[in-house]
Design a protein around this motif. Structure first.
Motif, mmCIF file in Angstrom:
data_model
loop_
_atom_site.group_PDB
_atom_site.id
_atom_site.type_symbol
_atom_site.label_atom_id
_atom_site.label_comp_id
_atom_site.label_asym_id
_atom_site.label_seq_id
_atom_site.Cartn_x
_atom_site.Cartn_y
_atom_site.Cartn_z
ATOM 1 N N TYR A 8 36.853 37.203 41.448
ATOM 2 C CA TYR A 8 37.126 35.915 42.075
ATOM 3 C C TYR A 8 38.517 35.406 41.709
ATOM 4 C CZ TYR A 8 32.036 35.872 42.759
ATOM 5 O OH TYR A 8 30.743 36.174 43.112
ATOM 6 N N ALA A 9 38.869 35.479 40.433
ATOM 7 C CA ALA A 9 40.195 35.007 40.017
ATOM 8 C C ALA A 9 41.305 35.854 40.638
ATOM 9 C CB ALA A 9 40.298 35.030 38.496
ATOM 10 N N ALA A 10 41.070 37.166 40.719
ATOM 11 C CA ALA A 10 42.091 38.058 41.272
ATOM 12 C C ALA A 10 42.310 37.813 42.757
ATOM 13 C CB ALA A 10 41.690 39.513 41.033
ATOM 14 N N SER A 11 41.279 37.339 43.460
ATOM 15 C CA SER A 11 41.376 37.147 44.910
ATOM 16 C C SER A 11 41.373 35.667 45.297
ATOM 17 C CB SER A 11 40.226 37.873 45.617
ATOM 18 O OG SER A 11 38.969 37.456 45.102
ATOM 19 N N ALA A 12 41.710 34.794 44.351
ATOM 20 C CA ALA A 12 41.743 33.358 44.639
ATOM 21 C C ALA A 12 42.827 33.035 45.654
ATOM 22 C CB ALA A 12 41.970 32.573 43.354
ATOM 23 N N ASN A 13 42.508 32.137 46.574
ATOM 24 C CA ASN A 13 43.477 31.726 47.592
ATOM 25 C C ASN A 13 44.558 30.810 47.033
ATOM 26 O OD1 ASN A 13 42.080 33.115 49.604
ATOM 27 N ND2 ASN A 13 40.812 31.349 50.134
ATOM 28 N N PHE A 15 35.970 45.246 38.355
ATOM 29 C CA PHE A 15 35.913 43.988 37.612
ATOM 30 C C PHE A 15 34.543 43.850 36.953
ATOM 31 C CE2 PHE A 15 38.763 43.319 41.196
ATOM 32 C CZ PHE A 15 39.887 42.769 40.596
ATOM 33 N N ALA A 16 34.518 43.255 35.765
ATOM 34 C CA ALA A 16 33.275 42.918 35.073
ATOM 35 C C ALA A 16 33.527 41.631 34.297
ATOM 36 C CB ALA A 16 32.856 44.051 34.134
ATOM 37 N N TRP A 17 32.624 40.660 34.403
ATOM 38 C CA TRP A 17 32.862 39.376 33.751
ATOM 39 C C TRP A 17 31.545 38.680 33.425
ATOM 40 C CZ3 TRP A 17 33.403 40.238 38.955
ATOM 41 C CH2 TRP A 17 32.744 39.392 39.846
ATOM 42 N N THR A 18 31.648 37.635 32.626
ATOM 43 C CA THR A 18 30.495 36.818 32.269
ATOM 44 C C THR A 18 30.818 35.358 32.540
ATOM 45 O OG1 THR A 18 31.224 36.453 29.990
ATOM 46 C CG2 THR A 18 29.854 38.394 30.396
ATOM 47 N N LEU A 74 34.782 30.786 43.809
ATOM 48 C CA LEU A 74 36.013 30.165 43.318
ATOM 49 C C LEU A 74 36.850 29.650 44.478
ATOM 50 C CD1 LEU A 74 37.825 29.360 41.001
ATOM 51 C CD2 LEU A 74 38.788 31.681 41.008
ATOM 52 N N ASN A 75 36.895 30.393 45.577
ATOM 53 C CA ASN A 75 37.651 29.897 46.731
ATOM 54 C C ASN A 75 36.998 28.671 47.354
ATOM 55 O OD1 ASN A 75 39.904 31.524 46.681
ATOM 56 N ND2 ASN A 75 38.994 33.127 47.943
ATOM 57 N N LEU A 76 35.664 28.563 47.244
ATOM 58 C CA LEU A 76 35.020 27.349 47.740
ATOM 59 C C LEU A 76 35.441 26.146 46.905
ATOM 60 C CD1 LEU A 76 33.090 25.732 49.509
ATOM 61 C CD2 LEU A 76 31.226 26.417 47.989
ATOM 62 N N VAL A 77 35.335 26.243 45.574
ATOM 63 C CA VAL A 77 35.651 25.076 44.746
ATOM 64 C C VAL A 77 37.145 24.751 44.811
ATOM 65 C CG1 VAL A 77 35.976 26.278 42.520
ATOM 66 C CG2 VAL A 77 35.095 23.945 42.556
ATOM 67 N N MET A 102 51.443 21.390 26.258
ATOM 68 C CA MET A 102 50.154 22.088 26.245
ATOM 69 C C MET A 102 50.248 23.352 27.093
ATOM 70 S SD MET A 102 46.441 20.676 27.567
ATOM 71 C CE MET A 102 46.415 19.367 26.349
ATOM 72 N N GLN A 103 49.815 24.474 26.529
ATOM 73 C CA GLN A 103 49.885 25.738 27.255
ATOM 74 C C GLN A 103 48.770 25.819 28.293
ATOM 75 O OE1 GLN A 103 49.744 29.165 24.757
ATOM 76 N NE2 GLN A 103 50.171 30.608 26.411
ATOM 77 N N ALA A 104 49.125 26.236 29.506
ATOM 78 C CA ALA A 104 48.144 26.309 30.581
ATOM 79 C C ALA A 104 47.172 27.455 30.336
ATOM 80 C CB ALA A 104 48.840 26.495 31.920
ATOM 81 N N THR A 105 45.898 27.185 30.546
ATOM 82 C CA THR A 105 44.888 28.231 30.455
ATOM 83 C C THR A 105 44.773 28.941 31.803
ATOM 84 O OG1 THR A 105 43.166 26.643 31.051
ATOM 85 C CG2 THR A 105 43.561 27.005 28.708
ATOM 86 N N SER A 106 44.146 30.090 31.791
ATOM 87 C CA SER A 106 43.943 30.875 33.004
ATOM 88 C C SER A 106 42.464 31.019 33.284
ATOM 89 C CB SER A 106 44.571 32.267 32.845
ATOM 90 O OG SER A 106 45.957 32.168 32.623
ATOM 91 N N HIS A 107 42.133 31.308 34.538
ATOM 92 C CA HIS A 107 40.769 31.670 34.847
ATOM 93 C C HIS A 107 40.412 32.980 34.149
ATOM 94 C CE1 HIS A 107 41.359 28.969 38.415
ATOM 95 N NE2 HIS A 107 40.137 28.628 38.063
ATOM 96 N N PRO A 108 39.164 33.143 33.723
ATOM 97 C CA PRO A 108 38.755 34.429 33.160
ATOM 98 C C PRO A 108 38.965 35.546 34.179
ATOM 99 C CG PRO A 108 37.066 32.750 32.809
ATOM 100 C CD PRO A 108 38.070 32.164 33.753
ATOM 101 N N HIS A 109 39.295 36.724 33.680
ATOM 102 C CA HIS A 109 39.547 37.860 34.567
ATOM 103 C C HIS A 109 38.276 38.212 35.328
ATOM 104 C CE1 HIS A 109 41.505 41.422 36.079
ATOM 105 N NE2 HIS A 109 40.526 42.181 35.632
ATOM 106 N N SER A 110 38.337 38.168 36.629
ATOM 107 C CA SER A 110 37.186 38.475 37.485
ATOM 108 C C SER A 110 37.700 38.811 38.874
ATOM 109 C CB SER A 110 36.223 37.281 37.580
ATOM 110 O OG SER A 110 36.811 36.225 38.338
#
Length: 427
Positions: free
Chosen positions: A11-16, A335-338, A186-189, A1-9
């Protein structure tokens, strides 16, 4: 199964933590299986693991993939319908009980941050900003209502005082909730996920729950495995993807849009938000904004059905931001996201059981950050035999939207048009 990624945002770019957890392979057993690695699932998992239960979480994408990892990052107390609405429609006793719980979620969130040393840029203080005199009168009433339920950390601001907190001439006043605040969601969760793993919990990503077999030991099936548990929690919210159609018929996924600018110079940050609070206005289709940990303006607002392309998000949100802060007209948007949240007909969350050992919680209607963390405590207490608070939520009506799934888009579009008109008319 191919791994999915977080949507571009942003938060995703600065995830710890950018690790990918493995997908479920084979059959495993646990005390509780949780479907969905967002705030509801993670809060429940942590509360259960802290009591010694074995916990398995199944996430169809990545931890925090849905609303938990894409939202505005603001700690806002109470519910989408406030306590006076609950009292009026469901009685004083129900209102009093929900009032006692209305300010607990933020305390749970802060406990997790402190006890597990979660680095998520947590900052204190949230402001409700009034765009006109009617909205200011509503804030006066909110202060009185919340104080009647024991919440004392509130301070009214007139149109001059609010200028010390928000560098905009747009507002007629405001209300500070000193127990509010903001953070990197995102860093909290992700930090909560690491805390769960430190307690022995297991999280499987890219593991979509396809079927739930009811019974004394319910079994949740994925494409390549299954989990047998004493209890199951369905916590997919707007991202259930057909797992339980009955639950999905009770609420409508709605999209919100957010942009993040390039980091702003320190003097600009101090002019726009001198005390680094987060802000939401009093409109039905509200705007909300704050500074990130690295000094970006994060600005969101509006409601749509489904996702939009980033350039369309920017085109929608930039005019809103410039109405509040005209001096940002030349700032670059990085960044812009939904992301989708789940709207219920009553705008109150939906908690319940399927049989005796399958629980669900969903439909926070834009007020999810604090209520999801409360939900985790309430659900874990119910599983351990203290169900009084869970049953307060579970007895609230859970009505399906008229017209079924086919009417979701037109109903949401009509609702957005109606509330936008009310905002413009100031009624």
């Amino acid at each position: 199964m191919q791994a999915t990624s977080h949507p571009h945002s942003y938060y995703a770019a600065s995830a710890n933590d950018k690790r990918v957890r493995p997908a479920l392979q084979g059959h495993v057993k646990a005390d509780i299986c949780i479907v969905g690695a967002g705030f509801t699932g993670m809060s429940t998992a942590l509360h259960m693991a802290e009591k010694g239960y074995t916990v398995v979480i199944l996430e169809s994408n990545r931890i925090g993939f849905g609303a938990s990892g894409r939202n505005g990052g603001q700690i806002v107390n109470s519910y989408s319908r406030d306590i006076d609405f609950i009292e009026h429609h469901y009685g004083q006793e129900v209102g009093a009980e929900m009032g006692r719980m209305a300010f607990e979620g933020g305390r749970i969130l802060r406990r997790f941050v402190k006890e597990y040393d979660i680095q998520c840029d947590l900052k204190e203080g949230g402001i409700f900003a009034a765009c006109n005199g009617k909205q200011f009168d509503e804030l006066v009433a909110k202060k009185r209502l919340w104080e009647s339920h024991g919440h004392e950390q509130l301070e009214l601001l007139d149109e001059h005082a609010i200028q010390q907190y928000v560098g905009s001439k747009r507002y007629a006043g405001g209300l500070i909730d000193h127990s509010g605040g903001h953070f990197h969601p995102l860093n909290l969760v992700l930090g909560e996920a690491a805390a769960l793993e430190s307690l022995g919990g297991t999280i499987y990503e890219n593991s979509t729950a396809l079927r739930v077999d009811e019974g004394d030991k319910p079994v949740v099936h994925t494409e390549e495995g299954s989990v047998e548990a004493d209890y199951v929690l369905i916590a997919g919210n707007a991202y259930l993807n057909g797992l339980l159609p009955t639950l999905e018929s009770k609420a409508i996924p709605c999209g919100t849009q957010i942009i993040a600018t390039a980091p702003l110079p320190n003097d600009v940050q101090r002019r726009l938000l001198p005390k680094d609070n987060c802000v939401e206005d009093g409109n039905y289709l509200l705007d909300y904004f704050r500074l990130s940990g690295d000094g970006r303006m994060i600005y969101g607002g509006g409601v749509t059905y489904g996702a939009r392309e980033p350039e369309k998000v920017e085109a929608l949100i930039m005019p809103k931001m410039l109405k509040t802060f005209p001096e940002l007209k030349d700032v670059k948007v990085d960044f812009a996201w939904t992301g989708n949240f789940l709207l219920t007909l009553t705008r109150l969350p939906q908690f319940g059981r399927i049989g005796t050992n399958i629980y669900y919680a969903q439909g926070y209607s834009g007020h999810g950050i604090t209520c999801t963390h409360l939900a985790g405590k309430v659900i874990s207490d119910a599983i351990q035999g203290q169900a009084e608070r869970f049953d307060i939520f579970a007895q609230l009506p859970q009505r399906s939207f008229p017209g079924g799934r086919g009417m979701r888009i037109p109903l949401t579009t009509l609702g957005a048009w109606y509330y936008n008109l009310r905002d413009k008319l100031g009624v």
